[in-house]
Design a protein around this motif. Structure first.
Motif, short mmCIF file in Angstrom:
data_model
loop_
_atom_site.label_atom_id
_atom_site.label_comp_id
_atom_site.label_asym_id
_atom_site.label_seq_id
_atom_site.Cartn_x
_atom_site.Cartn_y
_atom_site.Cartn_z
N ALA A 305 0.81 -1.22 0.00
CA ALA A 305 0.00 0.00 0.00
C ALA A 305 0.85 1.27 0.00
O ALA A 305 0.30 2.36 -0.17
N PHE A 306 2.16 1.16 0.20
CA PHE A 306 3.02 2.35 0.18
C PHE A 306 2.90 3.08 -1.15
O PHE A 306 2.85 2.44 -2.20
N PRO A 307 2.79 4.42 -1.16
CA PRO A 307 3.00 5.39 -0.06
C PRO A 307 1.74 5.71 0.75
O PRO A 307 1.63 6.79 1.31
N PHE A 308 0.79 4.81 0.78
CA PHE A 308 -0.38 4.91 1.67
C PHE A 308 -1.25 6.13 1.37
O PHE A 308 -1.74 6.79 2.28
N THR A 309 -1.43 6.43 0.10
CA THR A 309 -2.31 7.53 -0.30
C THR A 309 -3.65 6.96 -0.75
O THR A 309 -3.76 5.78 -1.10
N SER A 310 -4.66 7.81 -0.78
CA SER A 310 -5.98 7.38 -1.25
C SER A 310 -5.91 6.97 -2.72
O SER A 310 -6.62 6.05 -3.15
N ASN A 311 -5.05 7.65 -3.51
CA ASN A 311 -4.89 7.27 -4.92
C ASN A 311 -4.29 5.89 -5.05
O ASN A 311 -4.69 5.10 -5.93
N ARG A 312 -3.33 5.57 -4.19
CA ARG A 312 -2.72 4.23 -4.21
C ARG A 312 -3.76 3.17 -3.84
O ARG A 312 -3.81 2.10 -4.43
N GLU A 313 -4.61 3.50 -2.87
CA GLU A 313 -5.67 2.59 -2.44
C GLU A 313 -6.63 2.30 -3.60
O GLU A 313 -6.99 1.15 -3.86
N GLU A 314 -7.00 3.35 -4.31
CA GLU A 314 -7.90 3.19 -5.45
C GLU A 314 -7.26 2.34 -6.54
O GLU A 314 -7.90 1.47 -7.14
N ALA A 315 -5.97 2.56 -6.79
CA ALA A 315 -5.26 1.80 -7.81
C ALA A 315 -5.17 0.32 -7.44
O ALA A 315 -5.32 -0.56 -8.30
N LEU A 316 -4.93 0.02 -6.17
CA LEU A 316 -4.85 -1.37 -5.73
C LEU A 316 -6.20 -2.08 -5.89
O LEU A 316 -6.25 -3.26 -6.27
N TRP A 317 -7.29 -1.38 -5.61
CA TRP A 317 -8.60 -1.99 -5.76
C TRP A 317 -8.90 -2.31 -7.23
O TRP A 317 -9.56 -3.31 -7.54
N LYS A 318 -8.42 -1.46 -8.14
CA LYS A 318 -8.67 -1.72 -9.57
C LYS A 318 -7.99 -3.00 -10.05
O LYS A 318 -8.43 -3.62 -11.02
N GLU A 319 -6.94 -3.39 -9.34
CA GLU A 319 -6.21 -4.62 -9.71
C GLU A 319 -6.79 -5.87 -9.06
O GLU A 319 -6.40 -6.98 -9.41
N GLU A 320 -7.73 -5.69 -8.10
CA GLU A 320 -8.20 -6.82 -7.31
C GLU A 320 -9.46 -7.47 -7.90
O GLU A 320 -10.26 -6.81 -8.56
N THR A 321 -9.60 -8.75 -7.63
CA THR A 321 -10.83 -9.50 -7.88
C THR A 321 -11.14 -10.30 -6.62
O THR A 321 -10.26 -10.49 -5.76
#
Length: 543
Positions: A305-321
């Motif tokens: 999750a680094f650098p622990f930003t809301s944008n990073r969080e959104e990007a990680l969710w887009k990669e998840e199933t």
């Protein structure tokens, strides 16, 4: 005092000392009362005019009484001078008069009464000044966070007690340090009270230590800001709890909770919505808030999750199933190996040991008849802990299935699910527009019910889940659908067999810890897609 000294130096007067004691005591009391009221009057003159004006009601009342205080103080000075001159004068027989003692005592009582009134007004004025300073400090914080800065130094000094040169305690070196160690770094403010769960702190320390070895390699720093109730007395027990927690944490912390100013606590509660559950507010190297609470993404993705930003969080969710790896992650590496090998895995939970016995027995029978090995693992329930421990003890002694021995693993499994829900809600996702949100809601509603539940999967993507009674009934009727297993596979066949058992009658409960009041969107039932009613639940479980 001078009178007493002079009398004491005259041998002929020593015999009168006992007789003069009441007069000396009355004089001392009056002099003390005069000094007290004089000091109080001077303090009014020293009050900062930028925070309180003469028109303030409390100040105006005090100013109206100060001339009276001056009058009675002056009158008392004259009375004292008269008595002292009489005592040290030549040829006086030093006979104490009851009337004189009474006069001195009456004046002392009058002056003390005036002083008590002025002291009360002074306290009210100081309270008004404190409130004005509190508002000013709060507004300064608001402006600082709204202002673009070149680094984080000014904002950190406003948050972390600028009056102290060494306000931080380094959990690594066990030494006090200045705020400068955080300059131009990503700073994660770990905000909590002193009631931090053992599991939460244990996992967070593990994640922190696993990120990088040594402070020089770590791309961020954590600072613990302990929020305490200033209206409650600070006891030895609280001091010991704070010292124990601070000594356990490898990151920075305030060297004492009192260094967190009331204005900062107000900002934390009002702007960052801290109530009871810990927060991890992330500031970038310029001191800008880039995530209001990174704990959710830390629990879900850890260092990814680094650098622990809301944008990073959104990007990680887009990669998840929705898959078993997301559900389990690194909690159980052995289970992830089963997933890679394409084996059948069954996770189940609940606290009803009778249902657990029925379910594991029928699942083993179906596994044998279908000639398909199924790895069963009990993952418990989010709470209460003791009942889960009793269930694990029964599962272990009766060899019903696999289970997680470490209670931290059970805690982390459910906290990650709750974090997924909070994270999705923060980004405005619902079960209508987000399939992962639907699955998470279903899992949390399983945990909120009184019965058991189970998920059966094969590999990464094939998954089916159901409530306890429904899946037991379906497995009991295995003979009616086992022919489909060879044609379609076990998970698809089980999914199809569960469909006729679906009923419209249900009672879905979603129990989430903490304050969800700031979540504006309505919560929709994962079963029927209708808005859920909201209730407030207060629970104390010690069994």
């Amino acid at each position: 005092i001078k009178a007493r000294a002079k009398l004491g130096s005259q041998p002929n007067n020593l015999k009168h000392t006992d007789a003069l004691k009441p007069r000396f005591d009355a004089l001392n009391n009056l002099i003390k009362a005069m000094l007290d009221v004089t000091k109080c009057t001077i303090q009014f003159k020293e009050l900062p005019s930028e925070y309180i004006s003469p028109d303030n009601p409390d100040m105006a009342m005090a100013l109206a009484h100060i001339p009276t205080a001056v009058y009675w103080t002056t009158r008392s000075v004259v009375a004292c001078a008269s008595q002292i001159v009489a005592l040290i004068g030549p040829g006086h027989e030093h006979i104490t008069s009851t009337t004189e003692v009474w006069e001195l005592s009456s004046l002392a009582h009058k002056v003390r009464s005036i002083n008590e009134h002025l002291t009360k007004q002074l306290e009210l004025c100081n309270r008004h000044i404190g409130e004005k300073k509190h508002i000013e400090a709060y507004q300064t914080l608001v402006r600082l966070f709204e202002t673009v800065r070149i680094d984080n130094n000014k904002i950190l000094r406003a948050l972390i007690y600028s009056k102290d040169d060494l306000p931080l305690f380094d959990g690594d070196t066990k030494r006090r340090v200045s705020v400068d160690v955080l300059r131009r770094k990503i700073v994660m403010l770990f905000i909590s009270d002193l009631d931090i769960s053992h599991e939460e702190l244990f996992v967070l320390i593990q994640l922190y230590n696993d990120t990088h070895q040594g402070k020089l390699d770590r791309p961020y720093e954590i600072v613990w800001l302990p929020v305490i109730d200033r209206h409650a007395p600070w006891t030895n027990a609280k001091e010991e709890t704070y010292n124990r927690l601070a000594s356990t944490m490898p990151w920075y912390s305030l060297h004492h909770p009192s260094l967190l100013e009331p204005a900062v606590v107000k900002y934390i509660r009002n702007e960052w919505h801290f109530d009871k559950r810990p927060l991890m507010v992330v500031l970038d190297p310029q001191g800008k808030v880039v995530c209001p609470n990174a704990l959710h993404m830390m629990w879900i993705w850890e260092s990814l999750a680094f650098p622990f930003t809301s944008n990073r969080e959104e990007a990680l969710w887009k990669e998840e199933t929705w898959r078993l790896e997301l559900l389990v992650d690194d909690i159980d590496p052995g289970m992830l190996a089963w997933v890679r090998e394409g084996r059948h895995v069954c996770l189940y939970g609940g606290e009803d040991i009778e249902w657990i016995r029925r379910f594991t027995m029928v699942m083993r029978r179906v596994s044998q008849e279908a000639k398909i090995p199924i790895e069963m693992v009990y993952v418990g329930k989010s709470s209460p802990k003791d009942r889960v421990r009793k269930a694990i003890s029964a599962i272990a002694s009766e060899k019903l299935s696999g289970y997680w021995q470490d209670p931290v693993m059970v805690w982390f499994f459910w906290v990650r699910l709750e974090s997924m829900w909070y994270s999705k809600m923060q980004h405005g996702r619902t079960i209508e527009n987000d399939p992962i949100m639907l699955e998470v809601m279903t899992m949390l509603s399983f945990d909120g019910s009184d019965e058991g539940w189970a998920i059966v999967s094969r590999g990464s993507m094939e998954m089916v889940k159901a409530h306890g009674k429904k899946i037991v009934d379906c497995l009991t009727q295995f003979d009616s659908w086992k022919g489909k297993v060879e044609e379609e596979g076990f998970v698809p066949a089980l999914t199809e067999a569960l469909l006729p058992l679906h009923t419209h009658e249900h009672c879905t409960r979603l129990i989430l810890p903490g304050d969800t009041g700031r979540i504006k969107e309505e919560v929709v039932c994962a079963e029927c897609k209708r808005p859920m009613e909201k209730f407030v639940l207060y629970r104390c479980c010690n069994n």
